[in-house]
Scaffold this active site. Structure first.
Site, PDB file in Angstrom:
ATOM      1  N   ARG A 114       0.859  -1.179   0.000  1.00  0.00           N
ATOM      2  CA  ARG A 114       0.000   0.000   0.000  1.00  0.00           C
ATOM      3  C   ARG A 114       0.898   1.232   0.000  1.00  0.00           C
ATOM      4  O   ARG A 114       1.804   1.334   0.835  1.00  0.00           O
ATOM      5  CB  ARG A 114      -0.868  -0.053   1.259  1.00  0.00           C
ATOM      6  CG  ARG A 114      -1.849   1.045   1.391  1.00  0.00           C
ATOM      7  CD  ARG A 114      -2.748   0.822   2.597  1.00  0.00           C
ATOM      8  NE  ARG A 114      -2.160   1.322   3.818  1.00  0.00           N
ATOM      9  CZ  ARG A 114      -2.844   1.692   4.892  1.00  0.00           C
ATOM     10  NH1 ARG A 114      -4.149   1.593   4.893  1.00  0.00           N
ATOM     11  NH2 ARG A 114      -2.254   2.128   5.971  1.00  0.00           N
ATOM     12  N   THR A 171      -0.904   7.701  -0.812  1.00  0.00           N
ATOM     13  CA  THR A 171      -2.195   7.681  -1.515  1.00  0.00           C
ATOM     14  C   THR A 171      -3.136   6.605  -0.975  1.00  0.00           C
ATOM     15  O   THR A 171      -4.324   6.601  -1.301  1.00  0.00           O
ATOM     16  CB  THR A 171      -1.976   7.389  -3.010  1.00  0.00           C
ATOM     17  OG1 THR A 171      -1.415   6.058  -3.117  1.00  0.00           O
ATOM     18  CG2 THR A 171      -1.014   8.376  -3.651  1.00  0.00           C
ATOM     19  N   ASP A 201       1.357  -1.658  12.392  1.00  0.00           N
ATOM     20  CA  ASP A 201       1.714  -2.171  11.061  1.00  0.00           C
ATOM     21  C   ASP A 201       2.009  -3.673  11.190  1.00  0.00           C
ATOM     22  O   ASP A 201       3.004  -4.079  11.793  1.00  0.00           O
ATOM     23  CB  ASP A 201       2.948  -1.424  10.544  1.00  0.00           C
ATOM     24  CG  ASP A 201       3.241  -1.791   9.098  1.00  0.00           C
ATOM     25  OD1 ASP A 201       3.324  -0.888   8.263  1.00  0.00           O
ATOM     26  OD2 ASP A 201       3.379  -3.013   8.806  1.00  0.00           O
ATOM     27  N   ASP A 239       5.400  -4.986   9.784  1.00  0.00           N
ATOM     28  CA  ASP A 239       6.534  -4.581  10.620  1.00  0.00           C
ATOM     29  C   ASP A 239       6.572  -5.382  11.922  1.00  0.00           C
ATOM     30  O   ASP A 239       7.642  -5.773  12.394  1.00  0.00           O
ATOM     31  CB  ASP A 239       6.463  -3.086  10.961  1.00  0.00           C
ATOM     32  CG  ASP A 239       6.770  -2.195   9.767  1.00  0.00           C
ATOM     33  OD1 ASP A 239       7.036  -2.743   8.678  1.00  0.00           O
ATOM     34  OD2 ASP A 239       6.742  -0.965   9.921  1.00  0.00           O
TER      35      ASP A 239
HETATM   36  C1  PRP Z   1      -0.830  -3.927   4.883  1.00  0.00           C
HETATM   37  C2  PRP Z   1      -1.727  -5.114   5.158  1.00  0.00           C
HETATM   38  C3  PRP Z   1      -2.656  -5.132   3.964  1.00  0.00           C
HETATM   39  C4  PRP Z   1      -2.812  -3.645   3.667  1.00  0.00           C
HETATM   40  C5  PRP Z   1      -4.141  -3.221   4.217  1.00  0.00           C
HETATM   41  O1  PRP Z   1       0.166  -4.254   3.979  1.00  0.00           O
HETATM   42  O2  PRP Z   1      -1.014  -6.313   5.321  1.00  0.00           O
HETATM   43  O3  PRP Z   1      -2.124  -5.797   2.833  1.00  0.00           O
HETATM   44  O4  PRP Z   1      -1.747  -2.968   4.364  1.00  0.00           O
HETATM   45  O5  PRP Z   1      -4.416  -1.893   3.892  1.00  0.00           O
HETATM   46  P1  PRP Z   1      -5.630  -1.471   2.938  1.00  0.00           P
HETATM   47  O6  PRP Z   1      -6.822  -2.261   3.368  1.00  0.00           O
HETATM   48  O7  PRP Z   1      -5.751   0.001   3.220  1.00  0.00           O
HETATM   49  O8  PRP Z   1      -5.234  -1.740   1.519  1.00  0.00           O
HETATM   50  P2  PRP Z   1       1.360  -3.271   3.609  1.00  0.00           P
HETATM   51  O9  PRP Z   1       1.025  -2.484   2.395  1.00  0.00           O
HETATM   52  O10 PRP Z   1       1.755  -2.479   4.827  1.00  0.00           O
HETATM   53  O11 PRP Z   1       2.535  -4.243   3.175  1.00  0.00           O
HETATM   54  P3  PRP Z   1       3.369  -5.336   4.034  1.00  0.00           P
HETATM   55  O12 PRP Z   1       2.443  -6.499   4.249  1.00  0.00           O
HETATM   56  O13 PRP Z   1       4.493  -5.651   3.125  1.00  0.00           O
HETATM   57  O14 PRP Z   1       3.831  -4.714   5.321  1.00  0.00           O
HETATM   58  N1  URA Z   2      -1.861  -1.925   7.372  1.00  0.00           N
HETATM   59  C1  URA Z   2      -1.444  -2.315   8.596  1.00  0.00           C
HETATM   60  O1  URA Z   2      -0.486  -3.100   8.708  1.00  0.00           O
HETATM   61  N2  URA Z   2      -2.077  -1.836   9.668  1.00  0.00           N
HETATM   62  C2  URA Z   2      -3.117  -0.990   9.590  1.00  0.00           C
HETATM   63  O2  URA Z   2      -3.675  -0.593  10.623  1.00  0.00           O
HETATM   64  C3  URA Z   2      -3.551  -0.587   8.307  1.00  0.00           C
HETATM   65  C4  URA Z   2      -2.916  -1.082   7.214  1.00  0.00           C
END
Ligand code: PRP
Ligand code: URA
Length: 210
Positions: free
Chosen positions: A103, A107, A201, A204
């Site tokens: 994500r 944006t 997150d 993370d």
């Molecule tokens: C996080 C999570 C989802 C997304 C959710 O991933 O694991 O995939 O955000 O957000 P949304 O519903 O607003 O789209 P992230 O983009 O942080 O990537 P990661 O899993 O690599 O940390």
């Molecule tokens: N992605 C995450 O990992 N946590 C949130 O709360 C939203 C998006």
């Protein structure tokens, strides 16, 4: 769209520890896996089965076997990877495909950066794993991707969801066979698109800050 929000003290207990900012990564990873196994029980309620005849030591009887083609489990990288073992523990014959999505934190739009899935998902039941359903953008993109390849129904298993994201997924997937199974439905999104109270997150906390 069918939505199931878990209502079980063990799930709430594990989620409470997961949410705690002082919970370290090893415990977070173990809990994420355990939670998925518990949620997978509900998520697989509609798994397609075929009647089979077997012989017990005592008599012939009929039972059920998971139908072909086998279900496809799709963890959304990165954070969804932390849910994979917990899911395949319950459905060991499932096949696994991967979607890498990130994500854009400015944006809030999702971007697909990796894909390793069968080209043809005709007649396939798919189970998407992603711990967080926040704005819903990532899940909507994943569901679109799977239906475009021929999937017949998609069930998403998420540890936490926000009402805004759930409504967005419902609107975007109207007329499609979609089920969402959540560990908990939280209060809202904050101004930067994080789930409140949430757990921070997820990627993370599972694997460290990127
Ligand atoms: C996080 C999570 C989802 C997304 C959710 O991933 O694991 O995939 O955000 O957000 P949304 O519903 O607003 O789209 P992230 O983009 O942080 O990537 P990661 O899993 O690599 O940390
Ligand atoms: N992605 C995450 O990992 N946590 C949130 O709360 C939203 C998006």
């Amino acid at each position: 769209m069918r939505v199931h929000v878990a209502d079980h003290p063990l799930i709430t207990h594990k989620l409470t520890v997961l949410r705690d900012k002082n919970t370290p990564s090893p415990t977070f990873r173990a809990l994420a896996e355990e939670l998925v196994t518990l949620l997978a029980y509900e998520a697989t309620r509609g798994v397609r089965t075929t009647e089979v005849t077997i012989q017990t030591p005592v008599a012939e009887t009929t039972g059920l076997a998971i139908s072909d083609p086998k279900p496809l489990v799709v963890p959304i990288l990165r954070a969804g990877l932390g849910m994979l073992e917990g899911m395949v523990k319950l459905v060991p014959t499932a096949e696994v495909g991967f979607l890498g999505m990130v994500r854009n934190e400015e944006t809030l739009q999702p971007d697909i950066y990796a894909e390793r899935l069968p080209d043809d998902l005709s007649n396939r039941q798919c189970f998407v794993l992603d711990p967080m359903l926040a704005t819903g953008g990532s899940l909507i993109a994943a569901i679109d991707y799977l239906f475009d390849r021929g999937a017949v129904d998609v069930t998403a298993v998420c540890l936490l969801g926000a009402p805004e994201g759930l409504a967005a997924v419902e609107k975007a997937t109207e007329g499609r066979e979609v089920t969402i199974v959540l560990g908990a439905l939280d209060e809202k999104l904050n101004e930067v698109g994080y789930i409140v109270p949430g757990l921070g997150d997820a990627g993370d906390r599972l694997y460290g800050t990127v």
